[in-house]
Structures are given as C-alpha cells and as structure tokens.
Design an enzyme around this catalytic site. Structure first.
Site, PDB file in Angstrom:
ATOM      1  N   LYS A 174      36.946   6.129  12.615  1.00 41.41           N
ATOM      2  CA  LYS A 174      38.097   7.174  13.047  1.00 41.41           C
ATOM      3  C   LYS A 174      38.812   6.649  14.389  1.00 41.41           C
ATOM      4  O   LYS A 174      37.938   6.863  15.309  1.00 41.41           O
ATOM      5  CB  LYS A 174      37.517   8.566  13.258  1.00 41.41           C
ATOM      6  N   SER A 176      34.941  19.055  13.842  1.00 48.81           N
ATOM      7  CA  SER A 176      33.345  18.607  13.966  1.00 48.81           C
ATOM      8  C   SER A 176      33.280  17.382  14.840  1.00 48.81           C
ATOM      9  O   SER A 176      33.333  16.413  14.009  1.00 48.81           O
ATOM     10  CB  SER A 176      32.710  18.673  12.766  1.00 48.81           C
ATOM     11  N   HIS A 193      35.229  23.397   8.477  1.00 48.50           N
ATOM     12  CA  HIS A 193      36.655  23.151   7.929  1.00 48.50           C
ATOM     13  C   HIS A 193      36.837  24.273   6.788  1.00 48.50           C
ATOM     14  O   HIS A 193      37.852  24.310   6.137  1.00 48.50           O
ATOM     15  CB  HIS A 193      36.541  21.881   7.114  1.00 48.50           C
ATOM     16  N   ASP A 201      29.396  14.802   2.912  1.00 45.08           N
ATOM     17  CA  ASP A 201      29.132  14.950   4.585  1.00 45.08           C
ATOM     18  C   ASP A 201      28.626  16.330   4.868  1.00 45.08           C
ATOM     19  O   ASP A 201      29.430  17.256   5.322  1.00 45.08           O
ATOM     20  CB  ASP A 201      30.802  14.534   4.943  1.00 45.08           C
ATOM     21  N   GLU A 241      31.662  18.940   3.540  1.00 45.30           N
ATOM     22  CA  GLU A 241      32.322  18.070   2.546  1.00 45.30           C
ATOM     23  C   GLU A 241      31.535  17.812   1.452  1.00 45.30           C
ATOM     24  O   GLU A 241      30.517  17.002   1.415  1.00 45.30           O
ATOM     25  CB  GLU A 241      32.956  16.867   3.182  1.00 45.30           C
ATOM     26  N   ASP A 299      28.766   8.970  11.232  1.00 41.56           N
ATOM     27  CA  ASP A 299      29.765   9.568  12.031  1.00 41.56           C
ATOM     28  C   ASP A 299      29.656   9.925  13.492  1.00 41.56           C
ATOM     29  O   ASP A 299      29.893   9.280  14.270  1.00 41.56           O
ATOM     30  CB  ASP A 299      30.354  10.723  11.099  1.00 41.56           C
ATOM     31  N   HIS A 335      40.184   9.996   8.008  1.00 42.54           N
ATOM     32  CA  HIS A 335      40.915  10.755   8.656  1.00 42.54           C
ATOM     33  C   HIS A 335      40.246  11.658   9.515  1.00 42.54           C
ATOM     34  O   HIS A 335      39.210  11.450   9.802  1.00 42.54           O
ATOM     35  CB  HIS A 335      41.773  11.575   7.485  1.00 42.54           C
ATOM     36  N   LYS A 385      38.250   7.840   3.472  1.00 47.87           N
ATOM     37  CA  LYS A 385      38.001   9.277   3.241  1.00 47.87           C
ATOM     38  C   LYS A 385      39.239   9.892   3.787  1.00 47.87           C
ATOM     39  O   LYS A 385      39.448   9.970   4.951  1.00 47.87           O
ATOM     40  CB  LYS A 385      36.845   9.627   3.989  1.00 47.87           C
ATOM     41  N   GLU A 424      27.109  11.051   4.498  1.00 49.57           N
ATOM     42  CA  GLU A 424      27.571  10.795   5.845  1.00 49.57           C
ATOM     43  C   GLU A 424      26.998  12.050   6.787  1.00 49.57           C
ATOM     44  O   GLU A 424      26.923  12.875   6.288  1.00 49.57           O
ATOM     45  CB  GLU A 424      28.911  10.991   5.965  1.00 49.57           C
ATOM     46  N   GLU A 456      40.905  20.383   4.765  1.00 47.78           N
ATOM     47  CA  GLU A 456      41.147  19.276   4.181  1.00 47.78           C
ATOM     48  C   GLU A 456      41.571  19.275   2.677  1.00 47.78           C
ATOM     49  O   GLU A 456      41.609  18.281   1.902  1.00 47.78           O
ATOM     50  CB  GLU A 456      39.977  18.312   4.417  1.00 47.78           C
TER      51      GLU A 456
END
Ligand SMILES: O=C(O)[C@@H](CO)OP(=O)(O)O
Ligand SMILES: [Mg+2]
Length: 734
Positions: A640, A345, A458, A545, A467, A615, A668, A691, A588, A508
């Site tokens: 990131k 994403s 994900h 998230d 998330e 993000d 990550h 994270k 997030e 993840e």
C-alpha cells in the site's frame, strides 16, 4: 502566458525564470489555482536580463535596468533608462580598468608557477579566475570507493550535475590531528564543511544539483566512521593515492609527512568541470555559498520536464472524509493528478497520515496542514526538479520531511506529490503510466482478490474477519475474471436476500451481512461460486484478510462475533481448519502485527501450501520486511503505497520482496477515491495480484475498469496472471 511558454520564447530555462521571480525582477501574477501567469512585458524583461548577462552583468546587477524598463512600461528609451545606461557604462569602464589589472597580475602568477591549474596557495585569497584552467576539464577516468558501498566512476558524473567537495582531513573523536595542523592555513574546518553539505543537502538537490560527494585521501573505513557519526546523507569517496589531484593538478599540502587535499569544491556538469570554488576560506558557510551559486546558475541542461507548479487541495474520499489531492504541472504543460487513500485498520508502523485535529472542521479530520505543506515547503523544494527523475524527487521529499515516518509533513502530503509527479512524467512521455514505469515488458494483468464480504473495522456487523475475497484463478483473462467476480457477487446477493440477510455493503463494497462466524461467511461464498456455475478452487479460489491485529489483545484473539477468546495456538488451528475446509489460497494478516509467535506458527503450519500475506506486520516498509524474512514469517507482502509515503520507497520494498521470493499484492485502502493509480502500478511492477475491493462502488470498480482498459490496450500481448503469482502457486482440490 505560463512559465513554460515564457522560457520557450526567451530561450531560457524555467529554473532561471524562477530565480528572476525570487529576486523580484520578473514577477508573475498568481492565478486562483496557484499557476503563474506572466504579462507580455515579461518577454522583454527576460530578454534584457539575458542580454545584460551576456555582457557580463550578474542577475542582481541587471536590477536598475529592469526597474527602469518596468517604470517606462517596457521601453528602454525612457530618460530613467538612459541615465541608468550611462551610469552602467561608467561603472563598466571602471571595472574594465580593474579587471585589466587583475588579468595582468594573474598572467604573471601563471608565468611564475607554470604548474597546477589551481595554485597550491590556499592560505590566501585568490581571484576566482585562478581556477580558470580547471573549468572545462573532463572528469578523468578514475574510480573511487564510496562510503555507501558503491564504486563511483566517470559514468556517475555523466548526465548529472554534481557537487564534489574535496577536503583535507576530518577530525575523529579521540584521535589527534597531525602535528601543527591548526597552524596550516585552510586545514581546519573540514568536519564543519561536511556538516554544511549535510544540512543543506535537500536544498542543494532542489537547486539543481543531482548528487553531492565529499572526497578526501582517507580510507573508506575512516570515512565511514565520519559518514555514520555525522549521519551524512551523501557518500564520501576515498582517494588515498590522490589520483584526482594528479589528474587535474589540484592543490595539496603536506603535514607530518602525509599529503592532503586542499579544500576545494567542483561543480561537475555532465562530466565536465563547470565551476571551481577555491579557496574555501569559510568552511561553515561554504555549502551556503555553493547553494547560492547553484541558484544563480541554472543548469544549462534544465529540461522541459522540470516541475513548474505544485498545487494541492482537500477533497473527499469514499467514506466522506477529507483527503489530499495534488496536481503537478511540468514545464511542457503535462499535468499529473493524484489523490491519497486512507486506511481504517492501520498498522502501527505506517507512515503518518497528517490530520489537523481541529474539531471545528470535519470532526478533526481535515487535512489542511498536509495541503499547506504541499503548497508551501514541498512546492518550493521540488519546483525545478526534473519530473522524470522520480528517485530525486522522492529523495528530496524524504529529506525535507526529515523524520523516519513522515510525521512532519505527512505521508499524505508526500505521497500526493510523489504520485502526481510520476503521472505528469508519464503524460509528458506520451505513455500510459503502467508502460512509462514498467517499460515494454509490463504486460501482466493481476489476479484480482475481490472482497465480497466485509467485516471487522470495515462494517457494522459481528464478523471478526475483515475481508472474505474471491480470486478467479481459472479465468482466461482479466476481463473474464471481472465477469466471474461480478456474477458470483450477484449470486451471493440473491442468496443472502433469500436467507433473510440484508444486502447493504461495507466500506469496500462487499456485503456486510449479520453473520457471526467465518464458517458462515465462507459457506455462503462457496455456495455462491458453485451456484454461479464455477468450481471452487479450480475456477475461483478464496482469500481472507482477518486483519488479526484488530482483535488481538493481551496475547490472545478475541472473537466478538462468536463471543469467545482463542489462544494463539487455537487461533492458528482455526485458520488451518478453515484452509482445509474451503479453497483458501491466501491469508493476509492471519496473525497480529506484534504476535510474531503466531506469525511463525502460522507460517510453519501453512506456509508451504497457502500464500501468507503481511500487511500490518510489514507496512510496505523494506526494513520491517527484512526483519520478517529473517524471522521466517509470511511469504508475501501487501503493498500500500500510502503506508510508506513515496513511490520510490514502495518500489524498493517490492524489490526486496522479489529478491526474497515473497510475492507482492498491490492494494487499495478501505478509504479510496476515484484515483486509479494502483491499477497501473500493479501492471507496471508485474506483481501479478491486486486487492481493490468488491464488485460495487465506483471507488473500487474504477480500478477494475482501468485494468480492463489496460488489458484491451495491450491486446494479444496481455498476460493474465491467474494463479501463477500466488506464492507457492497453491492448488486447491475442488
Ligand atoms: O487491511 C487492509 O488490507 C486494508 C485494505 O483492504 O484495509 P485498511 O485500508 O482499512 O487498512
Ligand atoms: Mg489487511
């Protein structure tokens, strides 16, 4: 033998050896892994070159000697060698005669002028020895205003090799040059000279100079216009009183009643003038001339931590897609290895991850082009740079790429090199990475945001939010946080199973149950926290998230799991309702990257009690962060490193966040490898939050395991951040 050992045995530098290699004089074999391997004869060859150079030969002039040594297998008693020596002696005698004549001519010149170190006669060519009086001079204790806003004093020349080019006057659109300017020998061509230093800037840095400055008698304002118009990557220094000319007795000239510098370039090494270029008769070619000189004169201070070899390969990430791995070997044998992660994403403003697009390999996802860029252009550009000088390495990478988003070489190429360099430098320093980068104060272990339920891009389930994370805010240590997280993870597994849900995991490592709404997922998680014996919000809080950019279209949020569309206002209401119902301390990407209205509404609504992390909206980019700060959106940034492509840029962004009072969460990507660099980066920067996925899959647990090792190593000095680093330190009622 390797290049470092050869340099050591012959008392020379790796940079010099590389130059001999480029000149075809002492050429190593290349091993399969790209490393250079020298045969034993190389020691004799290099010694011979050095001996001849001390006798006054240039590198090129040693060629016949070296070739005859190679022909005679390392001995110099071969007839070919003897005749080469005889020819050289004859040549030397001629040169001695010529040089004696030159010396006498110069002595009379010195007698005649008895003034400036460099006579003010730039219109005609002078022998190079005309500037001898300047070589060895100390940079005077002067300070100059620079176009980048800094003040450059003598300290800026210490410990560095600097190219300082002096110029008369640059032309300015619409402004006439002084009367008669074009007739003054050597006056024209300053702009073109400045452009030459611009175009070869990266090469100059790679050739061993640490910084380039231009200097003239114009004001900073005048110079700024030029720096801006020509997009100069180096600063210009203003010396309106010609104080450097006075201190070093440099040549000047008058035009129209004003005094100007003659064009002249200094190489200043560690505060001392090492070389002078004067006169500069061909301004368009001058930067090239300086570059050649640098290549021919390796920095005498070249350290054993210079970058020797840069190697890259295609490896697999946790999703089975190819990614870039880079090895950097320093002269002292220190090896740094870094693998590059990959997102699913992604934010639209992220630096470009270069993929081959060749559908015949890896469904088009191969990274051979990025690997090729590392093995070719990048390796050439960074070889010989000091591995400890991360800022210069990264600057060379950025300039070499030349685009705003690393689309030419690929951020996957630049990042692999950037991180491998810092890791090699840490090995060389004999320090763990977190301490090498963060110093003795790097003792804060981050609060982990553990992603135990996966959705969105994900996982193949209906959950719209990407998330659902647990954050052990009440743990006493990082190790305890990991234990608590793992216990909740397994309690949740049992609960999902009992409810007839499957317990396979997403990208993840979090469960990917077939739930439809965030409420359902949060209810499961809250229950798992309590059922594990912890108090939600007190011992373990929750973070989300939603990755809202993924389901924002046409000005609204499309919840496919619930089969409904929420307006921006309804979506913000929904997040606020969730935050009131569950112990949520961090959200997030609660709004999409281009939904500034949503971001603002969310920040106004929840910003004082909940961490709101940007993000996609910031992409670890300092400029986007500044923009967000001025808009008053978010209060935290996700970091990131592959979103920007170099370590230095990431650190700059984190510094900007700190100054604005925004917290930072080291992160990550959903596509990871066994590389654990981010664990060290979290401790090095002291950001206090990380994270890095769930409590399963080695690509995720590798980072937790590294943090466990760091905590153990720090012993009593370790400080677990807990809730202290969350923006606003949100406390949530049980
Ligand atoms: O959105 C995110 O925060 C990340 C990491 O969890 O996902 P991706 O790497 O796919 O962008
Ligand atoms: Mg995200």
């Amino acid at each position: 033998m390797r290049v470092g050992e050869l340099a050591h045995r012959t008392g020379t530098t790796v940079r010099a050896l590389r130059y001999y290699e480029a000149a075809g004089l002492v050429v190593p074999r290349r091993l399969g892994n790209g490393y250079r391997e020298y045969d034993p004869i190389a020691v004799r060859l290099v010694e011979q070159i050095r001996t001849l150079m001390t006798l006054g030969f240039s590198v090129e002039e040693t060629r016949p000697f070296i070739e005859s040594m190679i022909d005679s297998d390392g001995t110099d008693g071969h007839p070919a060698a003897l005749s080469t020596y005889r020819r050289a002696i004859a040549g030397l005698e001629q040169r001695i005669e010529r040089l004696t004549g030159q010396r006498d001519a110069l002595l009379s010149l010195v007698d005649a002028t008895a003034g400036p170190a460099v006579p003010p006669t730039a219109g005609r060519a002078l022998g190079s020895t005309s500037s001898v009086g300047l070589v060895g001079a100390l940079m005077p204790g002067l300070t100059f205003r620079a176009t980048d806003g800094t003040v450059v004093g003598p300290a800026r020349f210490d410990g560095h090799r600097t190219v300082l080019f002096l110029y008369s006057l640059s032309s300015r659109p619409g402004v006439a040059m002084p009367a008669g300017w074009d007739d003054i020998p050597g006056a024209r061509g300053c702009t073109v000279a400045a452009c030459g230093f611009r175009d070869l800037h990266a090469e100059l840095l790679a050739a061993g100079c640490d910084q380039v400055y231009g200097l003239s008698a114009q004001s900073t304002g005048y110079q700024r216009e030029l720096a801006h118009r020509l997009r100069l990557p180096y600063p210009l220094l203003a010396d309106p009183r010609l104080s450097l000319a006075t201190a070093l007795r440099l040549p000047t000239f008058q035009a129209d009643g004003t005094t100007y510098y003659r064009r002249l370039t200094l190489i200043v090494t560690d505060g001392v003038v090492e070389h002078v270029f004067h006169p500069v008769t061909e301004p368009a070619l001058h930067a090239e001339q300086v570059l050649r000189w640098l290549a021919d004169h390796p920095d005498p201070r070249s350290p054993m931590t210079a970058i020797d070899t840069v190697h890259a390969r295609e490896i697999l990430d946790s999703r089975g897609n190819p990614t870039v791995e880079v090895d950097v070997l320093l002269d002292d044998g220190s090896l740094g290895r870094a693998a590059v992660p990959s997102g699913a994403s992604t934010g639209t403003a992220e630096a470009v991850e270069l993929r081959d697009g060749d559908t015949g390999r890896y469904h088009g996802k191969g990274v051979r082009r990025a690997v090729g860029a590392v093995l070719g252009e990048i390796a050439d550009a960074v070889a010989g740079l000091d591995g400890r000088d991360q800022a210069t390495v990264d600057r060379v990478l950025i300039e070499l790429d030349g685009t705003a988003n690393k689309s030419r070489l690929g951020a996957n190429a630049t990042l692999g090199v950037s991180l491998a360099v810092v890791k090699a430098a840490a090995v060389s320093a004999g320090q763990p990475l977190y301490r090498y980068l963060g110093g003795p104060d790097a003792v804060i272990l981050p609060l982990p945001l553990m992603n135990i339920v996966n959705g969105g891009a994900h996982a193949d389930n209906p959950l719209d939010f990407q998330e659902f994370m647990i954050a052990p805010v009440g743990a006493a240590s990082f190790a305890e946080a990991v234990r608590m997280g793992s216990e909740v993870f397994h309690t949740l597994r049992a609960a999902l199973k009992a409810a007839g849900q499957h317990t396979s995991v997403g990208d993840e490592g979090g469960f990917a149950p077939l739930l439809r709404t965030a409420h359902e997922a949060l209810a499961f998680i809250s229950a798992a926290i309590s059922d594990s014996g912890y108090t939600p919000g007190v011992d373990i809080a929750i973070a989300l998230d939603p990755a809202a950019s993924e389901f924002y279209r046409d000005g609204a949020y499309h919840y496919r799991g619930e089969d409904r569309v929420r307006t921006v206002a309804e979506h913000v209401d929904y997040l606020a309702e969730l935050a009131e119902t569950y112990p949520i301390v961090s959200i997030e990407d609660g709004a999409a990257q281009d939904d500034f209205e949503g971001w603002k509404a969310l920040t106004d609504r929840l910003g004082d009690r909940c961490q709101l992390v940007g993000d996609d909206v910031f992409c670890t980019n300092a400029d986007l962060l500044y923009d967000g700060i001025s808009r008053g959106i978010a209060n935290s940034i996700l970091v990131k490193v592959n979103q920007v492509g170099t370590l230095t840029e990431m650190l700059t962004t984190m510094q900007a966040a700190r100054q604005a009072g925004y917290s930072a969460v080291m992160s990550h990507r959903s596509g990871e490898t066994e590389d654990t660099t981010i664990a060290d980066l979290a401790v090095a920067t002291g950001c206090g939050q990380i994270k890095t996925g769930s409590l399963s899959r080695s690509d995720r647990t590798a980072k937790y395991n590294q943090l466990l090792r760091i905590e153990e190593e720090l012993g009593e000095r370790a400080v677990y951040a807990g809730r202290t680093s969350l923006t606003g330190h949100p406390t949530v009622a049980a």
